[in-house]
Design an enzyme around this catalytic site. Structure first.
Site, short mmCIF file in Angstrom:
data_model
loop_
_atom_site.label_atom_id
_atom_site.label_comp_id
_atom_site.label_asym_id
_atom_site.label_seq_id
_atom_site.Cartn_x
_atom_site.Cartn_y
_atom_site.Cartn_z
N ARG A 48 0.86 -1.18 0.00
CA ARG A 48 0.00 0.00 0.00
C ARG A 48 0.89 1.22 0.00
O ARG A 48 1.96 1.25 0.61
CB ARG A 48 -0.93 0.02 1.22
CG ARG A 48 -2.10 -0.95 1.14
CD ARG A 48 -3.12 -0.53 0.08
NE ARG A 48 -4.31 -1.36 0.10
CZ ARG A 48 -4.51 -2.42 -0.67
NH1 ARG A 48 -3.53 -2.81 -1.50
NH2 ARG A 48 -5.64 -3.10 -0.61
N GLU A 51 -3.14 7.70 -4.08
CA GLU A 51 -3.65 7.00 -5.25
C GLU A 51 -5.10 7.39 -5.54
O GLU A 51 -5.90 7.52 -4.62
CB GLU A 51 -3.55 5.50 -4.95
CG GLU A 51 -3.66 4.59 -6.14
CD GLU A 51 -3.32 3.16 -5.79
OE1 GLU A 51 -4.14 2.27 -6.09
OE2 GLU A 51 -2.25 2.92 -5.18
N HIS A 89 -0.89 0.13 -9.90
CA HIS A 89 -1.54 -0.81 -9.00
C HIS A 89 -2.05 -2.05 -9.76
O HIS A 89 -3.23 -2.38 -9.73
CB HIS A 89 -2.71 -0.14 -8.26
CG HIS A 89 -3.03 -0.80 -6.96
ND1 HIS A 89 -3.38 -0.10 -5.83
CD2 HIS A 89 -3.09 -2.12 -6.59
CE1 HIS A 89 -3.63 -0.94 -4.83
NE2 HIS A 89 -3.45 -2.17 -5.27
#
Length: 324
Positions: free
Chosen positions: A240, A269, A287
């Protein structure tokens, strides 16, 4: 048991949508892009289940909008920092995630980033696409030999971290691992050595992160940790974005305190700090760690299976909490 509809916040793969259609419940389905918050709150009203992705915040407001019929929130991800699990538990709502099914895909992408960064693959690709005149030379695009005494430090030695370690061992890398639940010395049966985080950061040639985002792991890698790394060491993050302090990373890259970074996830993000685009020794992907066809099918169908189990009065297959 409520017969409320199932809210699927975004279009999943065809296999997952077919599985959802076979549940015999009304489906309210979002689009390809993350839903507008107002639509999400309205669509949740009266839902018995919510199947969500990491782009949706499942908080107390949404749980209250759904009302007392809501039984389960099935998150299509391993990480569940987008779900307020405490608020869900207070309301008797089960929360599930999708562990296990994406371990291999994430480990594969980690190795792709590791190799792409260490051997300067993307840098070489950009070089050629720019039409730069060149001829082979012994000092051209020299990178890190991962199979020549290179040490990989795995931070977070769960399922994904272990899958990465297995791949690294196949490349003849030395592997160090750290997790809070592990001892700080000794080895496992595969030859991976346990150590503490400061030692791992100091000794590793490449550091790869595989921890969930929690209050304890937010900015786990910050200025102090980056300064502890070797000046030519590489950092990889497929966990993350918030695990790495972006400000500190940019400063370390500018100061030449580390050799480079490969990031599949970002603090803000989907926004990517534009300063990261300045560096040739940074590889960026949007991602995509779990973006294998079969993997995404398995993630979606596991989420649907969790919904089916809970609505049938059974335990969730992969619960994060057990509800009230």
């Amino acid at each position: 048991m409520s017969n409320g509809h199932i809210l699927i916040t975004r279009q999943l793969t065809d296999a997952a949508m077919q599985a959802a259609g076979e549940l015999g419940r009304e489906l309210v389905v979002g689009g390809e892009q993350p839903p507008d918050r107002s639509w999400l709150l309205e669509a949740a009203r009266g839902a018995s289940a919510v199947v969500c992705t990491l782009t949706e915040q499942i908080d107390a407001e949404l749980l209250d909008a759904a009302g007392s019929d809501l039984r389960v929130v099935a998150n299509v991800a391993v990480g569940y920092d987008n779900v307020d699990t405490a608020a869900a538990k207070e309301r008797g709502v089960v929360v599930s995630n999708t562990p296990g099914v994406l371990d291999a895909a994430t480990a594969d992408l980690t190795m792709a980033l590791l190799l792409g960064l260490s051997r300067r693959v993307t840098e070489g690709d950009r070089f050629l696409r720019a039409g730069t005149s060149w001829i082979w030379g012994p000092r051209m695009f020299v990178g890190t030999d991962v199979s020549a005494g290179c040490t990989l430090g795995v931070v977070g030695y769960g399922r994904i971290g272990k899958a990465v370690a297995r791949r690294a061992l196949a490349f003849d890398m030395d592997v160090l691992a750290h997790s809070p639940s592990l001892p700080t010395s000794g080895e496992d049966g595969s030859g991976v050595s346990y150590t503490d985080l400061p030692t791992l950061l100091r000794l590793a040639d490449i550091v790869t992160l595989h921890v969930p985002l929690t209050e304890d792991t937010r900015h786990l890698i910050a200025a102090e940790g980056l300064r502890a790394m070797k000046r030519d060491a590489l950092l990889i993050n497929t966990a993350r974005g918030g695990v790495v302090d972006t400000e500190a990373l940019v400063a370390a890259l500018r100061a030449g305190e580390i050799g480079g970074a490969a990031l599949d996830v970002f603090e803000d993000e989907p926004n990517v700090d534009p300063r990261l685009l300045e560096f040739d020794n940074v590889v960026l992907t949007p991602h995509i760690a779990s973006a294998g066809r079969a993997t995404r099918d398995r993630m979606g169908t596991l989420a649907v299976d969790n919904v089916a189990a809970v609505l049938d009065g059974e335990e969730a297959l992969t619960p994060v909490n057990a509800g009230g």
